[in-house]
Design an enzyme around this catalytic site. Structure first.
Site, short mmCIF file in Angstrom:
data_model
loop_
_atom_site.label_atom_id
_atom_site.label_comp_id
_atom_site.label_asym_id
_atom_site.label_seq_id
_atom_site.Cartn_x
_atom_site.Cartn_y
_atom_site.Cartn_z
CB SER B 26 38.48 39.31 46.80
OG SER B 26 39.44 40.13 47.40
CB SER B 50 38.90 42.84 48.94
OG SER B 50 38.75 43.02 47.55
#
EC number: 6.3.5.7
Lengths: 471, 357
Positions: B26, B50
């Site tokens: 992310s 992430s």
């Protein structure tokens, strides 16, 4: 409980005891308050609980505007203390004697913010000061059999937490709260009936009344052929009734899970032993000792032992002055208590320290002050925080024991009250007391009373003799 | 959240190597910024991969520290027992500098480790002779992109040439990590995101209705679809009647994953593996199938489960798109991992490649 904000939420202006942690701001994290954990362990020990070596915090999830994070950090299945008990005297009216009331558990959690729904139409206010303040919950087992037993249990628990210094125990301030679960069942049945939970009782008296009311209410429901509904009911003080608080919201599934932001705690036996050594002698034991060792009455002993600070003050005064315990007790429970109560002060805030009280009593013992004068000096000491010897000196309050000085006052009193003299001569002994009172007035209360009375009586006898000698 | 940064509140970020493709996620924005030269370094957070995954998709170097090495105070919490902040930069030496600044004990974070922080830059000796490097067989299974396999294998050969002793190892619990993560992370997330109700701060949907309705609409409009998905998953996994079967079970599996790694680290000093089975995929390719999206993280998730440190190091290209080599170490071995990466980067040029933009 998990941040450094002061816990004086009642006294403070709204929303002035907050920080990112207790506000539940994004990115804030909790850190455990060590002393709160220690207090809880101490309380558990005082309640004869087992302290498990492994304990943890859990998240209790539910949405509400006064719950800042949307979850409350509490303890679910592994609390700090388990399986304890308290001994109460028992409800003798029910033929129940001294026995144990079980304590299921003692656990620690954070308090929520305070909502005010009554300030206006269409909105509520939230004061976040209270959010995050440590709450210690003591859960009893359903062993109590009457409101009287509940009262005994609460009184004892209250005394214990006060003695430990864990709580000031003030129900009106919200420092000591009580939710009660009550059910009834046919005599002889072993199965507990359906219980209701009663909340919003703000005094011990309210607890007693609410439980009495609820028992009657449940009985009427059953006798009318109905069944008690398991629900939460609120005590309404003004109407002295409980009312159902069932709302349209569905029951919460709290979805408990271990708090990942806090490591679990390991409290080893050595640490528990260290804490156990901190336990004080509690009120019942201290009172018993006062009665046994110091020959105090049960009533006085219970009062003096009632709070840890009172009992400490008492014992300190006794050691400072090798005094008569009863004498110290009288002064503390009489005049000093009266002065403190007028101001709503606790004894630790007394301007009259144990040392000063001891000094005052020494002045009475050596004859410098009469008891009644000493009371006056005590009031002055309380008002100014001064030393008794200084006050006596400054105000010239020393008891007059010089015979000559008193004789002058006696002569004056006799001369000014011929009727009293005549009464005495005709046989009314009480007139002597009247004249003694006059002597006390003339000497501004400083004449040594016994000496004054003796001199008055001598003076009156002399009058009698003279009178009888008159032609 | 998510593995492609397509769930961003703003707009999808584009991969500088091919703007029709995702940068990974992310922390795709951070990786893309460093890759494009817009920033010399950036911070990311790694809960399931992430930092590492976008670093590999964008051809930059990223490091996820040991859980607790860097304070989480101030970090918007997603999964409290997994989140870690870490650096994304052009090379291991830069990562070492940044980590030096952010690592250490924080009294405001009760999960923060008390251990002293070593001098990470001083650890970059450039010498890995004798290093026992494990290659977990489960990380080279079917379904991996052939170009990724080739680049990672070549990188491992390179490390051998630099003096590392390569050993095959096995981490049998690898296959359970995905399911385990997608129960634990959403569960913690569902609680962590409960505070965003529009009452106290942040986006608040105004309109008719009472407070509860307003809260629901705030969250309905304020959260993106992937976030909502995870909140619902988490609330379900924790709910009465399901807690034991899901959350509790997942935590037990997590212990097994941890033990797997501990066992392997008795034999080797670090592990080498791919970061992801694929390279950057086109924007929109996996958005219709959340589970297919989740599969992108199969090699990174186990590391978070065990709380271990790991890095992503650029090691080649597949069809013109960057490939990342993953280095995994035992707890608090960031210095060792940085040195392995640094040594590799002294002998190779992949980390110096820049996208054309």
């Amino acid at each position: 409980m998990f941040c450094g904000c002061p816990a004086d939420y009642q006294a403070a202006e709204p929303n002035t005891r907050t920080c990112p942690v207790c506000l539940g701001l994004p990115g804030a994290l909790p850190v455990i308050n060590r002393r709160a954990v220690e207090y809880t362990v101490l309380t558990g020990l005082a309640l004869n609980c087992r302290i498990p070596e492994f304990t943890k915090f859990d998240r209790k999830n539910y949405p509400y505007p006064d719950l800042m994070k949307g979850y409350q950090i509490s303890q679910y299945d592994l609390p700090l203390a388990l399986d304890g008990f308290l001994e109460i005297d028992g409800d003798t009216q029910l033929g129940l004697g001294r026995r144990r009331i079980g304590v299921e558990r003692v656990h620690l959690e954070e308090d929520v913010a305070k909502s005010y729904d009554d300030r206006g139409e269409g909105y509520s206010l939230v004061d976040v000061n209270r959010s995050g303040v440590p709450l210690m919950e003591v859960v009893s087992k359903p062993d109590m059999r009457s409101a009287e037993e509940a009262r005994q249990y609460l009184t004892l628990l209250h005394s214990i937490v006060q003695y430990l210094g864990v709580s000031t125990g003030n129900m009106q301030d919200g420092n000591f709260r009580c939710d009660a679960n009550v059910s009834i069942r046919p005599v002889g049945s072993q199965i507990l009936g359906t219980r209701t939970e009663v909340k919003n009782m703000n005094s011990f008296r309210a607890v007693y009344q609410a439980l009495e009311y609820e028992v009657v209410r449940q009985r009427e429901v059953i006798e009318d052929g109905g069944a008690v509904v398991q629900e939460t009911r609120g005590w309404i003080e003004e109407r002295e009734v409980t009312v159902s608080q069932r709302s349209k919201e569905y029951a919460h599934d709290y979805r408990y899970f271990p708090e990942p932001d806090l490591p679990p705690l390991r409290i080893g036996p050595e640490r528990v032993a260290e804490l156990a050594a901190e336990l004080p002698e509690f009120a019942p034991q201290r009172s018993a000792r006062f009665q046994a060792d110091l020959a105090l009455s049960g009533y006085d002993a219970d009062l003096l032992a009632g709070s840890r600070s009172m009992a400490n003050y008492f014992e300190t005064t006794l050691t400072l002055r090798d005094a008569d315990a009863a004498e110290v007790a009288n002064w503390m429970l009489g005049d000093l208590a009266r002065l403190l109560n007028q101001d709503h002060r606790e004894i630790d805030a007394s301007p009259v320290t144990p040392q000063r009280l001891a000094d005052l009593l020494a002045l009475v013992a050596d004859g410098t002050l009469s008891t009644s004068l000493a009371k006056t000096v005590l009031e002055e000491m309380y008002a100014t925080g001064g030393e008794p010897a200084d006050i006596v000196r400054e105000q010239g309050l020393g008891q007059i024991s010089d015979t000559g000085a008193i004789e002058a006052a006696v002569a004056e009193a006799i001369a000014a009250n011929p009727k009293a003299v005549a009464d005495y001569i005709s046989g009314k002994d009480t007139a002597a007391r009247f004249l003694m009172g006059q002597v006390m007035r003339l000497t501004k209360g400083q004449a040594q009373p016994e000496l004054a009375l003796r001199l008055v009586q001598e003076g009156l006898e002399l009058q009698k003799t003279r009178g009888s000698l008159e032609p | 959240m998510g593995s492609s940064t397509e769930n961003s509140a703003f707009f999808p970020t584009r991969n500088p190597w091919d703007t029709g493709r995702v940068p990974g996620g992310s922390s795709g924005g951070s990786a893309a910024a460093v890759s494009a030269g817009a920033a010399p370094f950036a911070l990311g957070t790694d809960t399931g991969g992430s930092i590492r995954q976008p670093a590999s998709f964008c051809g930059v170097t990223g490091l996820k520290p040991t859980y607790g090495r860097v304070s989480r105070y101030g970090l918007v919490a997603y999964a409290s027992s997994l989140d870690q902040v870490g650096p994304i930069a052009r090379d291991a030496a830069d990562c070492a500098l940044i980590l030096q600044s952010i690592a250490g004990h924080d009294s405001r974070d009760a999960t923060s480790l008390p251990d002293a922080v070593p001098d990470y830059s001083a650890a970059l000796t450039g010498d890995i002779s004798g290093l026992r490097l494990g290659v977990p067989s489960e990380y080279f299974a079917e379904g991996m992109d052939a170009g990724v396999r080739a680049a990672v294998t070549a990188a491992i050969d390179q490390l051998a040439a630099l003096g590392a002793e390569i050993r095959e190892v096995s981490l049998p619990t690898t296959q359970y990590a995905l399911a385990c993560y997608y129960i634990i992370a959403p569960s913690e997330c569902s609680a962590n995101l409960a505070r965003y109700d529009g009452v106290k701060y942040g986006y608040s949907h105004q309109g008719d209705g009472d407070m509860w309705e307003a809260m629901e609409r705030t969250r309905q409009h304020g959260f993106g679809p992937e976030v909502k998905r995870r909140i619902m998953l988490g609330a379900f996994a924790l709910s009465s009647g399901y807690y034991d079967a899901y959350y509790h079970k997942a935590q037990q599996v997590r212990t097994l994953i941890r033990q797997d790694f501990a066992h392997v680290f008795e034999e080797v000093d670090a592990l080498a593996a791919p970061v992801s089975p694929v390279v950057a995929f086109p924007i929109g390719e996996r958005t219709d199938d959340p589970v297919r999206m989740y599969l992108v993280d199969v090699y990174t998730l186990p590391v978070n489960m065990a709380g271990l440190p790991a890095m992503s190091v650029p090691c080649g290209f597949s069809n013109g798109l960057p490939v990342g080599l993953q280095l995994i170490g035992p707890h608090l071995s960031e210095d060792r991992l940085l040195n392995i990466a640094h040594t590799y980067q002294q002998a190779t040029e992949w980390h110096r490649e820049r996208p054309g933009i």
